[in-house]
Scaffold this motif. Structure first.
Motif, PDB file in Angstrom:
ATOM      1  N   ARG A   1      -0.598 -20.278  -0.500  1.00  0.00           N
ATOM      2  CA  ARG A   1       0.244 -19.141  -0.109  1.00  0.00           C
ATOM      3  C   ARG A   1      -0.613 -17.940   0.259  1.00  0.00           C
ATOM      4  N   THR A   2      -0.028 -17.056   1.073  1.00  0.00           N
ATOM      5  CA  THR A   2      -0.669 -15.793   1.440  1.00  0.00           C
ATOM      6  C   THR A   2      -0.540 -14.821   0.271  1.00  0.00           C
ATOM      7  N   PRO A   3      -1.537 -13.974   0.032  1.00  0.00           N
ATOM      8  CA  PRO A   3      -1.431 -13.018  -1.080  1.00  0.00           C
ATOM      9  C   PRO A   3      -0.190 -12.127  -0.951  1.00  0.00           C
ATOM     10  N   THR A   4       0.475 -11.920  -2.072  1.00  0.00           N
ATOM     11  CA  THR A   4       1.577 -10.959  -2.118  1.00  0.00           C
ATOM     12  C   THR A   4       1.035  -9.548  -2.264  1.00  0.00           C
ATOM     13  N   PHE A   5      -0.022  -9.401  -3.062  1.00  0.00           N
ATOM     14  CA  PHE A   5      -0.618  -8.096  -3.304  1.00  0.00           C
ATOM     15  C   PHE A   5      -2.116  -8.188  -3.000  1.00  0.00           C
ATOM     16  N   VAL A   6      -2.604  -7.264  -2.190  1.00  0.00           N
ATOM     17  CA  VAL A   6      -4.031  -7.154  -1.912  1.00  0.00           C
ATOM     18  C   VAL A   6      -4.513  -5.875  -2.594  1.00  0.00           C
ATOM     19  N   ALA A   7      -5.210  -6.046  -3.742  1.00  0.00           N
ATOM     20  CA  ALA A   7      -5.615  -4.904  -4.561  1.00  0.00           C
ATOM     21  C   ALA A   7      -7.066  -4.545  -4.256  1.00  0.00           C
ATOM     22  N   VAL A   8      -7.313  -3.258  -3.976  1.00  0.00           N
ATOM     23  CA  VAL A   8      -8.648  -2.810  -3.579  1.00  0.00           C
ATOM     24  C   VAL A   8      -9.019  -1.538  -4.334  1.00  0.00           C
ATOM     25  N   ASP A   9     -10.312  -1.262  -4.380  1.00  0.00           N
ATOM     26  CA  ASP A   9     -10.818   0.044  -4.795  1.00  0.00           C
ATOM     27  C   ASP A   9     -10.904   0.942  -3.565  1.00  0.00           C
ATOM     28  N   PHE A  10     -10.781   2.245  -3.760  1.00  0.00           N
ATOM     29  CA  PHE A  10     -10.934   3.229  -2.686  1.00  0.00           C
ATOM     30  C   PHE A  10     -10.186   2.771  -1.422  1.00  0.00           C
ATOM     31  N   SER A  11      -8.868   2.750  -1.526  1.00  0.00           N
ATOM     32  CA  SER A  11      -8.034   2.223  -0.447  1.00  0.00           C
ATOM     33  C   SER A  11      -8.153   3.019   0.844  1.00  0.00           C
ATOM     34  N   THR A  12      -8.652   4.254   0.780  1.00  0.00           N
ATOM     35  CA  THR A  12      -8.800   5.066   1.988  1.00  0.00           C
ATOM     36  C   THR A  12     -10.089   4.770   2.731  1.00  0.00           C
TER      37      THR A  12
ATOM     38  N   ASP B   1       1.953   7.816  -0.070  1.00  0.00           N
ATOM     39  CA  ASP B   1       2.078   8.427   1.254  1.00  0.00           C
ATOM     40  C   ASP B   1       1.239   7.691   2.293  1.00  0.00           C
ATOM     41  N   LEU B   2       0.094   7.156   1.871  1.00  0.00           N
ATOM     42  CA  LEU B   2      -0.844   6.527   2.792  1.00  0.00           C
ATOM     43  C   LEU B   2      -0.594   5.035   2.980  1.00  0.00           C
TER      44      LEU B   2
END
Length: 718
Positions: A683-694, A464-465
């Protein structure tokens, strides 16, 4: 004119009183302002990550990151809101003179419930720690099983369990006695599996299955706490009357004294104003002036006077909390921002309510006066010629009809706006040409009560976010030997804190689970979560979602079976057979319905939707210990020149850290590292994976990388 002045002078305080009654003297005013500022979620996304809150955790023998990571699990935003609303109600009751003092105390009952909920979640890991003893009669076995259930219900782990070989008839006699302890819905759900376990003699497994359903928390611990608190209320030992020497409290006391007489003042002002209006109407009749227009004119004057008063009050009474928004604020920056936003919403509500009352006053006066003029005009109108009346009516009606039609059907001539990933500009880009926000350990979230969570919202709420790629771990239930091995890898203080929750974790649960490290510290049924994702995608038909299963410790057939069982078989996309083959555009994925991409770390089934991630992608190292480690973009796994790139962007020095996320999830930090990826990996990242995305502004960074307009801020978890 004197009577008009009386009407105006009575109406001005009445407008203020009506506004105050709807706002500062109404508990929902404060609750709504806090909700509009997302204050309860921001306690965890902005206040707790601030280094200035370290003093709150001083003296605890556990890593502070572990405390802040798990505090939201025991004290979620909903509980904070419940506790805050209780205090707001007490204070407003004092302001309205319903009580003579304010007792500062906190009802801890919601917290007890959350602690019990955690205990319910992990009780299965406690069962079976003791020995077993052999019994020779079904009666003794039944007595032993029921005693063990009584222990679990009281928060005690059974020290020993009976064993015996049961016949089918014995199992049928025992089963109702066990199922009688749970509600009907649970009874229907667990009965077949419970019957099989009892029949096979697996009493530890049977109790592990039924235990969490009957355990109501550690009643002994909560009983001791209740005894020390004399109930479930924590009395802070402070009353408002103890603080009456403070200037702010003196102002509150004056408002309390005024409100004590507010009802009678309101009635008196209303009566005087009504009498003045009646006098105006009577005098107008005697002077041959329209009574209706005279009364409407007085009301119009009152409305204009209230409007002028509103301007004066706005200029002379600025928001006092705006001073907190600056370097000289005595509060931590995160807390200051939350308070300033709250006060901004509160002031906007007060202004809005005041202006609505003024506006309705003016509208009522104008409508009544206008109708009076219309009646007078109609009398003159009837004396004019028929043709002139028809022509005038036509001239007035045509523009009105055109305006109404255009307003009612504003989009009739407009082309439909096609969206892909919430933006029309992404529709014609291929899947591998878009950057997606990803969540590391998406299943390990505080809303689902994982210990050591890496995220706050549930998986669906993450979607949703704005999250579009979920990094997941799929396991079978963790056996006892692996639990012990995991604990031995932890720092001593952390191990000592977690050991009681995993002691004797010999229980087994069938199926596949979303877990991180140890299922006893948090788990979600894999197939059930896939069903939630299916429902979300059905509600959002223009969104593309990617699942990256990084720890696929189950077979490929089990993963594929869970996808099929969740009803996603017609939604998954089969990647190109050639690792450098052409990916479809988002538009074609959405139009075909094949808009779910599923990768695994080790499994690879050619010709199917289930392909190995590192066949198509590379990633960056995931063991970043310092912020400096998140500035470069070296290749970790996968072949150089791969079409997809996963940028692992979180720190791993300790438990997932909100404070680390506050800096690492900053938009400029992510965009600058993405630029390094273009230099170092082409190349630019396809996926930017993070902790605590909010926490931070990772979504804004992804929008910048996609060169699309920033999305409006969304509320974080409820």
């Amino acid at each position: 004119m004197a009577l008009v002045a009386v009407v105006v002078l009575c109406w001005l305080p009445l407008v203020v009183i009506l506004t105050a009654s709807r706002t500062v003297l109404n508990p929902s005013f404060y609750s709504q302002s806090l909700n509009r500022a997302h204050a309860y979620d921001r306690v965890y996304t902005e206040v707790l990550p601030d280094p200035a809150v370290d003093t709150l955790l001083a003296g605890l023998p556990i890593d502070s990151t572990l405390v802040t990571a798990n505090l939201r699990t025991v004290l979620p935003p909903a509980t904070v809101q419940e506790l805050t609303d209780e205090q707001i109600t007490r204070i407003v009751d004092y302001l309205r003179a319903r009580t003579d003092d304010v007792e500062l105390a906190v009802d801890l009952q919601p917290i007890f419930g959350n602690i019990s909920g955690l205990a319910n979640r992990y009780i299965a890991g406690e069962l079976g720690a003791g020995t077993t003893y052999r019994v020779t009669s079904v009666q003794d076995f039944t007595h032993g099983v029921l005693s063990a259930i009584d222990d679990i219900s009281a928060g005690r782990v059974p020290k020993s369990l009976p064993t015996i070989e049961l016949t089918a008839q014995d199992t049928d006699r025992l089963l109702p006695l066990v199922l009688d302890r749970v509600d009907p819905a649970t009874r229907t759900r667990v009965e077949p599996e419970l019957r099989a376990m009892l029949r096979s003699g697996n009493i530890a497994g049977a109790l592990a299955l039924i235990g969490p359903q009957i355990f109501q928390g550690d009643e002994r611990a909560t009983a001791r706490l209740r005894t020390s608190l004399h109930g479930s209320t924590l009395d802070l030992g402070l009353r408002l009357s103890d603080l009456r020497g403070e200037p702010a409290i003196r102002a509150v006391d004056r408002l309390h004294d005024v409100c004590a007489a507010l009802w009678w003042v309101t009635i008196l002002l209303g009566l005087v104003m009504a009498g003045a209006l009646a006098g105006i109407v009577v005098l107008a009749g005697r002077r041959g002036v329209s009574r209706v227009r005279a009364g409407a004119g007085a009301v119009l004057a009152a409305g204009l006077g209230a409007a002028v008063l509103g301007v004066v009050l706005r200029l002379t009474l600025p928001n006092p909390l705006t001073s907190l928004d600056g370097p000289r604020s005595p509060l931590p920056p995160g807390a200051s921002r939350v308070l300033v936003d709250f006060s901004g919403h509160a002031y906007a509500t007060i202004e809005g309510d005041y202006l609505r009352i003024v506006a309705w006053t003016l509208v009522a006066a104008i409508v009544v006066g206008g109708l009076s003029l219309l009646v007078a005009a109609s009398a003159r109108w009837s004396r004019t010629g028929r043709r002139r009346r028809v022509a005038t009516a036509f001239v007035l009606a045509v523009p009105v009809m055109v305006t109404v039609t255009w307003t009612a059907f504003p989009g009739a001539a407009a082309e439909p706006r096609v969206l892909c990933e919430s933006s029309p500009s992404l529709c014609d880009r291929r899947y591998d040409q878009v950057t997606y926000l990803a969540t590391h350990n998406a299943m390990a979230n505080s809303e689902d009560q994982f210990l050591g969570p890496a995220q706050d919202p549930t998986i669906v709420h993450q979607l949703d976010l704005g999250v579009r790629a979920l990094l997941l771990d799929v396991h079978h239930w963790t056996p006892a030997a692996q639990v012990e091995t995991y604990l031995n890898t932890l720092p001593p203080a952390t191990r000592d804190a977690l050991a009681p929750l995993t002691q004797g974790a010999v229980s087994q649960r069938p199926g596949t689970w979303l877990c991180h490290d140890v299922c006893q510290l948090g788990s979600l049924d894999f197939a059930a979560e896939l069903g939630q994702i299916r429902d979300w995608m059905a509600r959002n038909p223009t969104e593309v979602v990617t699942l990256i299963i990084q720890e696929d410790d189950v077979s490929a057939s089990e993963i594929a079976g869970a996808v099929a069982a969740a009803g996603l078989a017609d939604t998954v996309l089969t990647p190109p057979e050639d690792p450098h083959g052409r990916w479809p555009t988002l538009r074609s994925m959405i139009s075909s319905g094949r808009r779910l991409v599923v990768f695994t770390e080790r499994q690879d089934l050619p010709g199917t939707f289930l392909r190995g991630f590192y066949r198509y992608a590379t990633d960056t190292p995931f063991d970043a210990d310092r912020p400096e480690d998140l500035r470069s973009c070296p290749r970790n796994r996968g072949s150089a020149g791969a079409d997809l790139l996963l940028m692992n962007h979180w720190l791993t020095a300790a438990a997932p850290s909100r404070r680390a996320a506050l800096s690492s999830n900053a938009a400029d930090t992510i965009v600058e590292r993405a630029a390094r990826c273009r230099t170092e990996q082409g190349r630019t990242p396809t996926f930017v994976a993070v902790d605590f995305s909010t926490i931070g502004s990772a979504q804004a960074a992804v929008d910048r990388l996609n060169r699309v307009a920033a999305r409006p801020p969304a509320a974080t978890a409820r």
